[in-house]
Design an enzyme around this catalytic site. Structure first.
Site, short mmCIF file in Angstrom:
data_model
loop_
_atom_site.label_atom_id
_atom_site.label_comp_id
_atom_site.label_asym_id
_atom_site.label_seq_id
_atom_site.Cartn_x
_atom_site.Cartn_y
_atom_site.Cartn_z
CE1 TYR A 177 -2.76 -3.26 1.67
CE2 TYR A 177 -4.33 -1.59 0.96
CZ TYR A 177 -4.05 -2.89 1.33
OH TYR A 177 -5.07 -3.82 1.36
CE LYS A 208 -11.42 -5.10 7.16
NZ LYS A 208 -10.97 -6.41 7.48
CE1 TYR A 228 -5.44 -4.59 4.47
CE2 TYR A 228 -5.02 -6.91 4.92
CZ TYR A 228 -5.09 -5.86 4.04
OH TYR A 228 -4.81 -6.07 2.71
N PRO A 264 -12.62 0.25 -1.56
CG PRO A 264 -11.58 0.14 -3.65
CD PRO A 264 -12.61 0.91 -2.89
C1 PHB Z 1 -7.30 -6.84 -4.49
O1 PHB Z 1 -8.14 -6.68 -5.39
O2 PHB Z 1 -6.47 -7.75 -4.55
C2 PHB Z 1 -7.31 -5.93 -3.32
C3 PHB Z 1 -8.17 -4.84 -3.30
C4 PHB Z 1 -8.15 -3.99 -2.21
C5 PHB Z 1 -7.27 -4.23 -1.17
C6 PHB Z 1 -6.43 -5.32 -1.19
C7 PHB Z 1 -6.45 -6.17 -2.28
O3 PHB Z 1 -7.21 -3.40 -0.11
#
Ligand code: PHB
Ligand code: APR
Length: 389
Positions: free
Chosen positions: A201, A296, A382, A292
């Protein structure tokens, strides 16, 4: 036609609910307005909390997940000059799994069609009726164009954000809360091995970026863009350049490969309360949307239907109303926790264009990287908090 629970929508929420009810001896019918291939092709997020994984395994749909899912013990949080790793097991004793929601949906559909309760694709005009009494009904037109009525004891509105259920609940009073964020994600799937062990991230002056994955040979990557961004403006080269800039770190390179899919995702938070009207119960995206950033959405849908399944079993087998009566409040407590966490992650990581905001974000990121208490708060949220908060 008659069933105990009429379920609108064959997304993960409706399919899993049907499965959990079947295992408890309750019958259901799932009505879906799209085709099977459309539902199975929708690309969505890919992080499963431990609770979600445990629920899918207990529901008998975890075989492929256990074979192909990738267990992850942390994430990297990046800001200029620093890539900090959060180790979830040492912070909170839990992990997460990378397994595409598309795959979860395919596994659930397969189980359903393989001897499970009826799942009707390509129906139209689904309408919940008489939800305030003890004998609600669903009228719809089947795939052959024939008008049908499904008599039920209970209706589950798991028909997503654009479904017909939420307006029926809101019609007699209720409230919605909404926040639209001033940015969007450009998401790509690429045939290239992930360049990272854990998800990255990244905060960057140009905007947020996320390096995720779907398998050892497929990467999933996202870039913050303007909400009205035209996908045509982003050639594959421009995408890879943008990603390489935002993830740049000494001694590390981003591997590139053919991009097989790209799309722009809007970012919004939305909560609708209550999650029930009479014998109609909402679960999943029908009642709430999260951006996203915290991954969650699917996990929240699974938590909703876990609560709802036990409440419906209690109602339909023991004739006790305590759990259906508390369902909306219990689900919403968790919904708001996840809404807060997703908003917080989103606010910490996306560039607003304002330099004061940027300094606050960097201060927060440094705090998470240096304080175990701050890191633990992120890790607990998380990886997923307990079902009942
Ligand atoms: C994913 O699509 O792999 C994805 C999307 C949002 C996130 C983590 C992974 O926070
Ligand atoms: N009649 C029948 N089916 C409908 C109707 C309708 N009027 N309206 C919508 N549907 C179907 C959609 O086609 C879809 O298959 O309902 C389903 C809803 O599924 P999702 O949108 O996937 O929502 P949900 O099951 O709550 O899943 C939760 O997790 O990662 C998040 O947003 C992501 O979809 C995801 C969610």
């Amino acid at each position: 036609m008659r069933t105990q629970v009429g379920i609108i929508g064959a997304g993960p929420a409706g399919l899993l609910l049907s499965r959990l009810l079947t295992l408890q001896g309750i019958d259901s019918v799932v009505l879906e307005n799209r085709s099977r291939s459309y539902v199975e092709a929708r690309i969505r997020a890919g992080i499963l909390e431990q609770h979600t994984v445990d629920t899918l395994i207990a529901a008998g749909v975890g075989d492929r997940l256990q074979r192909e899912g990738l267990e992850h013990s942390g994430i990297h949080l990046q800001y200029p000059g620093t890539r900090h790793t959060l180790d979830f097991p040492s912070l909170c004793g839990r992990t997460v799994w990378v397994y595409g929601q598309t795959e979860v949906t395919k596994d659930l559909i397969k189980a359903q069609l393989d001897g499970g309760p009826p799942l009707l694709f390509e129906v139209s005009d689904v309408t919940p009726l008489d939800v305030d009494g003890d004998a609600p009904r669903l009228s719809f037109t089947d795939a052959d164009g024939v008008a049908q009525v499904l008599e039920c004891d209970v209706i589950a509105g798991t028909d997503g954000f654009h479904g017909v259920s939420r307006p029926v609940v809101q019609e007699v009073g209720g409230r919605v809360w909404e926040r639209t964020y001033p940015y969007a994600w450009l998401g790509v799937l690429a045939d290239v091995a992930p360049s990272t062990d854990e998800l990255i991230y990244a905060w960057h002056p140009d905007g947020f970026a996320l390096h995720s994955m779907r398998s050892p040979s497929v990467s999933r990557l996202y870039l913050q863009v303007a909400p009205d961004e035209k996908i045509e403006n982003w050639s594959d080269d421009r995408i890879w350049e943008g990603l390489a800039t935002r993830f740049a770190l000494d001694g590390w390179t981003l591997e590139t490969g053919p991009i097989t899919e790209k799309s722009v995702l809007p970012m919004r938070s939305f909560v609708s309360a209550p999650m029930r009207r009479g014998r109609l119960f909402l679960a999943g995206d029908a009642a709430h949307i999260v951006p996203p950033t915290g991954a969650k959405g699917l996990n929240l849908a699974v938590a909703d239907v876990t609560l709802l399944a036990s409440a419906l079993v209690r109602l339909l087998t023991e004739r006790r109303t305590d759990l259906v009566d508390s369902y909306s409040d219990r689900a919403l407590a968790r919904v708001w926790r996840c809404t807060h966490f997703s908003w917080w992650m989103t606010s910490m990581l996306h560039r607003s264009g304002d330099d004061f905001d940027a300094e606050l974000q960097l201060s927060q990121l440094r705090r998470v990287a240096s304080s175990e208490a701050a890191a633990r708060e992120l890790a607990e949220n998380y990886t997923g908090l307990p079902l009942d908060l």
